[in-house]
Design an enzyme around this catalytic site. Structure first.
Site, PDB file in Angstrom:
ATOM      1  N   LYS A   1       0.832  -1.201   0.000  1.00  9.14           N
ATOM      2  CA  LYS A   1       0.000   0.000   0.000  1.00  9.14           C
ATOM      3  C   LYS A   1       0.874   1.261   0.000  1.00  9.14           C
ATOM      4  O   LYS A   1       2.092   1.191   0.200  1.00  9.14           O
ATOM      5  CB  LYS A   1      -0.927  -0.057   1.213  1.00  9.14           C
TER       6      LYS A   1
ATOM      7  N   TYR B   1     -12.145  -2.809  -3.455  1.00  9.53           N
ATOM      8  CA  TYR B   1     -12.685  -2.986  -2.105  1.00  9.53           C
ATOM      9  C   TYR B   1     -14.219  -3.034  -2.103  1.00  9.53           C
ATOM     10  O   TYR B   1     -14.843  -2.705  -1.090  1.00  9.53           O
ATOM     11  CB  TYR B   1     -12.183  -1.871  -1.196  1.00  9.53           C
TER      12      TYR B   1
ATOM     13  N   THR C   1      -4.957  -8.418  10.196  1.00  9.65           N
ATOM     14  CA  THR C   1      -5.319  -7.125   9.595  1.00  9.65           C
ATOM     15  C   THR C   1      -5.014  -5.961  10.529  1.00  9.65           C
ATOM     16  O   THR C   1      -4.486  -4.935  10.109  1.00  9.65           O
ATOM     17  CB  THR C   1      -6.828  -7.114   9.249  1.00  9.65           C
TER      18      THR C   1
ATOM     19  N   ASN D   1      -1.916  -0.191   7.202  1.00 11.75           N
ATOM     20  CA  ASN D   1      -1.346  -1.495   7.549  1.00 11.75           C
ATOM     21  C   ASN D   1      -0.447  -2.096   6.463  1.00 11.75           C
ATOM     22  O   ASN D   1      -0.266  -3.302   6.373  1.00 11.75           O
ATOM     23  CB  ASN D   1      -2.443  -2.477   7.991  1.00 11.75           C
TER      24      ASN D   1
ATOM     25  N   HIS E   1      -1.677  -5.574   1.509  1.00  8.59           N
ATOM     26  CA  HIS E   1      -2.928  -6.322   1.333  1.00  8.59           C
ATOM     27  C   HIS E   1      -2.600  -7.676   0.701  1.00  8.59           C
ATOM     28  O   HIS E   1      -1.741  -7.757  -0.170  1.00  8.59           O
ATOM     29  CB  HIS E   1      -3.873  -5.557   0.391  1.00  8.59           C
TER      30      HIS E   1
ATOM     31  N   GLU F   1      -9.050 -10.589  -7.927  1.00  5.52           N
ATOM     32  CA  GLU F   1      -8.139  -9.450  -7.758  1.00  5.52           C
ATOM     33  C   GLU F   1      -7.049  -9.470  -8.832  1.00  5.52           C
ATOM     34  O   GLU F   1      -6.674  -8.420  -9.366  1.00  5.52           O
ATOM     35  CB  GLU F   1      -7.562  -9.456  -6.342  1.00  5.52           C
TER      36      GLU F   1
HETATM   37  P1  CMP Z   1      -6.800  -5.176   3.685  1.00  2.00           P
HETATM   38  O1  CMP Z   1      -6.126  -6.471   3.909  1.00  2.00           O
HETATM   39  O2  CMP Z   1      -6.387  -4.358   2.533  1.00  2.00           O
HETATM   40  O3  CMP Z   1      -8.356  -5.450   3.582  1.00  2.00           O
HETATM   41  C1  CMP Z   1      -9.309  -4.485   3.886  1.00  2.00           C
HETATM   42  C2  CMP Z   1      -8.720  -3.275   4.524  1.00  2.00           C
HETATM   43  O4  CMP Z   1      -9.621  -2.479   5.221  1.00  2.00           O
HETATM   44  C3  CMP Z   1      -7.734  -3.715   5.589  1.00  2.00           C
HETATM   45  O5  CMP Z   1      -6.593  -4.279   5.012  1.00  2.00           O
HETATM   46  C4  CMP Z   1      -7.516  -2.421   6.349  1.00  2.00           C
HETATM   47  O6  CMP Z   1      -6.565  -1.590   5.715  1.00  2.00           O
HETATM   48  C5  CMP Z   1      -8.883  -1.776   6.204  1.00  2.00           C
HETATM   49  N1  CMP Z   1      -9.618  -1.864   7.465  1.00  2.00           N
HETATM   50  C6  CMP Z   1     -10.186  -2.938   8.019  1.00  2.00           C
HETATM   51  N2  CMP Z   1     -10.780  -2.618   9.163  1.00  2.00           N
HETATM   52  C7  CMP Z   1     -10.602  -1.281   9.333  1.00  2.00           C
HETATM   53  C8  CMP Z   1     -10.990  -0.357  10.324  1.00  2.00           C
HETATM   54  N3  CMP Z   1     -11.695  -0.736  11.394  1.00  2.00           N
HETATM   55  N4  CMP Z   1     -10.621   0.932  10.159  1.00  2.00           N
HETATM   56  C9  CMP Z   1      -9.914   1.325   9.084  1.00  2.00           C
HETATM   57  N5  CMP Z   1      -9.514   0.467   8.097  1.00  2.00           N
HETATM   58  C10 CMP Z   1      -9.855  -0.815   8.229  1.00  2.00           C
END
Ligand code: CMP
Length: 143
Positions: free
Chosen positions: A9, A49, A91, A112, A115, A126
């Site tokens: 990311k 998403y 996550t 984070n 992905h 994807e």
């Molecule tokens: P990812 O693995 O990309 O899949 C969905 C993304 O949503 C996740 O990583 C986080 O970056 C984001 N995400 C999930 N839960 C939350 C949350 N409570 N607040 C903000 N971002 C979130």
């Protein structure tokens, strides 16, 4: 052979973690089958998403993903979807174990770093979205 979609990311790219992350997948034994540095627009991020469109964090998540370049990758190998998720970690970085990518490099669930597809079916969708020019990536290959 199983494939998964992995995206570093914008925060991971900006923080110079691309080499570290690719190294972890390579050293585990997975094969890099596709890679591009790309900045996506809002409608593309919303497609990626789409399953999360009802979540309260959806708009912020989309804004974050379009805020800078990401590294989109296809990785291949035995059980790469599940094992890739283990390499990445939970996550929420508050729950991801040390030794995982998020456990080592992230603090905030909204930033984070990486992905990874959560199932073989998600990986198929994807990869088709991010690598439409490379349908050949869908063929299993011999190593
Ligand atoms: P990812 O693995 O990309 O899949 C969905 C993304 O949503 C996740 O990583 C986080 O970056 C984001 N995400 C999930 N839960 C939350 C949350 N409570 N607040 C903000 N971002 C979130």
């Amino acid at each position: 052979m199983e494939q998964t979609f992995i995206m570093i990311k914008p925060d991971g790219v900006q923080r110079g973690l691309v080499g570290e992350i690719i190294g972890r997948f390579e050293k585990k034994g997975f094969y890099l089958k596709g890679l591009k540095l790309i900045t996506v627009d809002q409608s593309f991020a919303e497609k990626h998403y789409a399953d999360l469109s009802a979540k309260p964090f959806f708009n912020g998540l989309v804004e974050y993903i379009i805020s800078g370049p990401v590294v989109a990758m296809i990785w291949e190998g035995k059980n790469v979807v599940t094992t890739g998720r283990k390499i990445i970690g939970a996550t929420n970085p508050a729950e991801s174990a040390p030794g995982t990518i998020r456990g080592d490099f992230a603090i905030d669930i909204g930033r984070n770093v990486i992905h990874g597809s959560d199932s073989v079916e998600s990986a198929r969708k994807e990869i088709a979205l991010w690598f439409p020019e490379s349908p050949v990536n869908w063929q299993s290959s011999v190593h």
